[in-house]
Design a protein around this motif. Structure first.
Motif, PDB file in Angstrom:
ATOM      1  N   ILE A 104     -23.761 -11.603  71.523  1.00  0.00           N
ATOM      2  CA  ILE A 104     -22.682 -12.576  71.730  1.00  0.00           C
ATOM      3  C   ILE A 104     -21.836 -12.210  72.944  1.00  0.00           C
ATOM      4  O   ILE A 104     -21.240 -13.061  73.603  1.00  0.00           O
ATOM      5  N   ASP A 147     -20.386 -11.200  60.441  1.00  0.00           N
ATOM      6  CA  ASP A 147     -20.662 -12.605  60.170  1.00  0.00           C
ATOM      7  C   ASP A 147     -20.950 -13.294  61.505  1.00  0.00           C
ATOM      8  O   ASP A 147     -20.124 -13.271  62.407  1.00  0.00           O
ATOM      9  N   PRO A 148     -22.128 -13.887  61.675  1.00  0.00           N
ATOM     10  CA  PRO A 148     -22.468 -14.513  62.962  1.00  0.00           C
ATOM     11  C   PRO A 148     -21.420 -15.512  63.444  1.00  0.00           C
ATOM     12  O   PRO A 148     -21.165 -15.625  64.642  1.00  0.00           O
ATOM     13  N   ASP A 149     -20.823 -16.240  62.504  1.00  0.00           N
ATOM     14  CA  ASP A 149     -19.799 -17.205  62.904  1.00  0.00           C
ATOM     15  C   ASP A 149     -18.480 -16.510  63.212  1.00  0.00           C
ATOM     16  O   ASP A 149     -17.811 -16.814  64.198  1.00  0.00           O
ATOM     17  N   GLY A 150     -18.107 -15.532  62.377  1.00  0.00           N
ATOM     18  CA  GLY A 150     -16.842 -14.836  62.574  1.00  0.00           C
ATOM     19  C   GLY A 150     -16.817 -13.965  63.808  1.00  0.00           C
ATOM     20  O   GLY A 150     -15.777 -13.795  64.450  1.00  0.00           O
ATOM     21  N   SER A 151     -17.973 -13.401  64.174  1.00  0.00           N
ATOM     22  CA  SER A 151     -18.014 -12.477  65.302  1.00  0.00           C
ATOM     23  C   SER A 151     -17.679 -13.154  66.630  1.00  0.00           C
ATOM     24  O   SER A 151     -17.350 -12.487  67.607  1.00  0.00           O
ATOM     25  N   GLU A 152     -17.776 -14.489  66.658  1.00  0.00           N
ATOM     26  CA  GLU A 152     -17.432 -15.202  67.886  1.00  0.00           C
ATOM     27  C   GLU A 152     -15.946 -15.055  68.210  1.00  0.00           C
ATOM     28  O   GLU A 152     -15.529 -15.231  69.355  1.00  0.00           O
ATOM     29  N   CYS A 153     -15.143 -14.745  67.202  1.00  0.00           N
ATOM     30  CA  CYS A 153     -13.704 -14.518  67.417  1.00  0.00           C
ATOM     31  C   CYS A 153     -13.449 -13.170  68.087  1.00  0.00           C
ATOM     32  O   CYS A 153     -12.349 -12.924  68.598  1.00  0.00           O
TER      33      CYS A 153
END
Length: 402
Positions: A304, A158-164
């Motif tokens: 990322i 998930d593009p948003d989740g991978s930032e974690c």
């Protein structure tokens, strides 16, 4: 002096020594007998395949009903091929994940029994912990610890989740998965082949430590057993080793192959069985291999992470991943070697050979001699999951190996 028989005498010291020796021998025999009986009793409890041998883990159905608010949709946190997963809260406030097997699942009862018996025996920080089970009528339920950060695929792809998932976190996850697999293969009471290692079966706890879940496909090996064959191949395309897909052969090296695929996914942030570059007809493994051979391995790294990562760790992980997915089974390292390679830079890594490219169309016989059935679950389109990882993203394939 003591007299024994006609004209035969023995000293008092010798007599005492004989008596003491006999007493010690009797005591040792008694201890050995007690140990043997205790061991047999333990084997009866630990090694039996009857689920009722784990009576201390059995939950009453009423407790499960109360914990999940009668399996309310509001408590549902995942759904897959074997049923649904619900979040629950016990009367003492403990959060749990409840895996309720589907009554219509053809393999539900067997998978349930397999997973419960196996997981109850396994204790490792990188394995999800089974708290108990419930059997009542047609209900077959597994109760696990609740893992708050969902499954690895939920964040990784998930593009948003991978930032974690910064690089130190991804590296910690890689090492944790490797240690969990090593425990299954070498350090537990049993040698266990997971057979369905993938991102959706890696759960992340509050500290982002990984926990391997879903042992419904797992198989027990004897300590000295290295390989087995099956007429029923189960798992997920993209993660299964070629010798398993084509010939039904599986071993610890099958799990090593799956680990290699998973490692490359963690580095790239790309899902192996959905990665495809039409312009070059490449899949993730062939893409990784080409970049490695051209000296451009760092181009595999998830964009990322481009500014904040350890070059040495990333390069070493890519190298290890390629060693794990080699087509030649014998050349793949064991998980013991993998853990050593991840923890020590003094270990020299071999030069990897070409991987088994997972263009499954190429791997299928031109003239099929077997019937292949695929059952894709909702998990390819899955939403949120927590312990949900234990039942998602499974493709079950049944075939007769050549």
């Amino acid at each position: 002096m003591q007299s024994f028989g006609k004209g035969k005498r023995i000293s008092a010291g010798t007599f005492v020594a004989i008596v003491v020796s006999i007493a010690i021998a009797v005591l040792l025999l008694s201890v050995l007998r007690w140990c043997w009986r205790s061991r047999k009793k333990e084997e009866t409890i630990n090694d039996g395949n009857d689920i009722t041998n784990v009576e201390s883990l059995q939950f009453n159905f009423s407790i499960v009903i109360a914990a999940t608010n009668n399996f309310s949709d509001d408590n549902k946190i995942g759904q897959g091929g074997f049923g649904c997963v619900y979040k629950g809260i016990l009367s003492n406030g403990q959060e749990i994940a409840v895996k309720r097997l589907s009554r219509s699942s053809r393999q539900g009862a067997e998978e349930f029994k397999n997973e419960a018996v196996l997981v109850a025996k396994l204790q490792h920080r990188n394995l999800v912990r089974l708290l108990g089970f419930c059997l009542e009528g047609e209900e077959k339920i597994l109760i696990y610890e609740f893992v708050p950060n969902k499954s690895l695929d939920y964040l990784l792809f998930d593009p948003d989740g991978s930032e974690c998932l910064d690089w130190p976190t991804r590296y910690k996850i890689i090492v944790g998965i490797a240690r969990g697999l090593l425990y299954l293969h070498e350090d537990s009471q049993l040698r266990i082949i997971h057979r369905d290692l993938k991102a959706s079966n890696i759960l992340l706890d509050g500290n982002m430590d990984p926990k391997i879940s879903d042992f419904g496909m797992a198989r027990i090996f004897c300590v000295d057993q290295n390989q087995a064959n099956t007429n029923r191949v189960v798992g997920t395309f993209g993660y299964m080793s070629p010798e398993y897909v084509m010939r039904g052969q599986f071993s610890v090296k099958s799990d090593v192959y799956s680990f290699g695929v998973l490692l490359l996914e963690i580095i790239t942030g790309k899902k192996n069985n959905s990665f495809y570059r039409a312009e070059s007809a490449e899949y993730l493994l062939s893409f990784a291999w080409r970049n490695w051979k051209e000296g451009k391995a760092l181009e595999l790294l998830d964009p990322i992470l481009r500014e904040f990562y350890s070059r040495d760790e990333v390069m070493r992980c890519i190298h290890i991943g390629l060693l794990c997915v080699q087509d030649n089974v014998a050349r793949r390292p064991t998980m013991e070697t993998v853990v050593l390679m991840l923890s020590s830079y003094s270990v020299t890594l071999e030069v990897p050979q070409p991987p088994a490219f997972l263009g499954y169309r190429k791997m299928e016989p031109k003239k099929p001699t077997r019937e292949i059935e695929e059952q894709s679950t909702e998990s390819d389109r899955s939403t949120s999951r927590s312990l949900a990882g234990s039942i998602n993203d499974v493709t079950i394939t049944e075939l007769d190996p050549r």
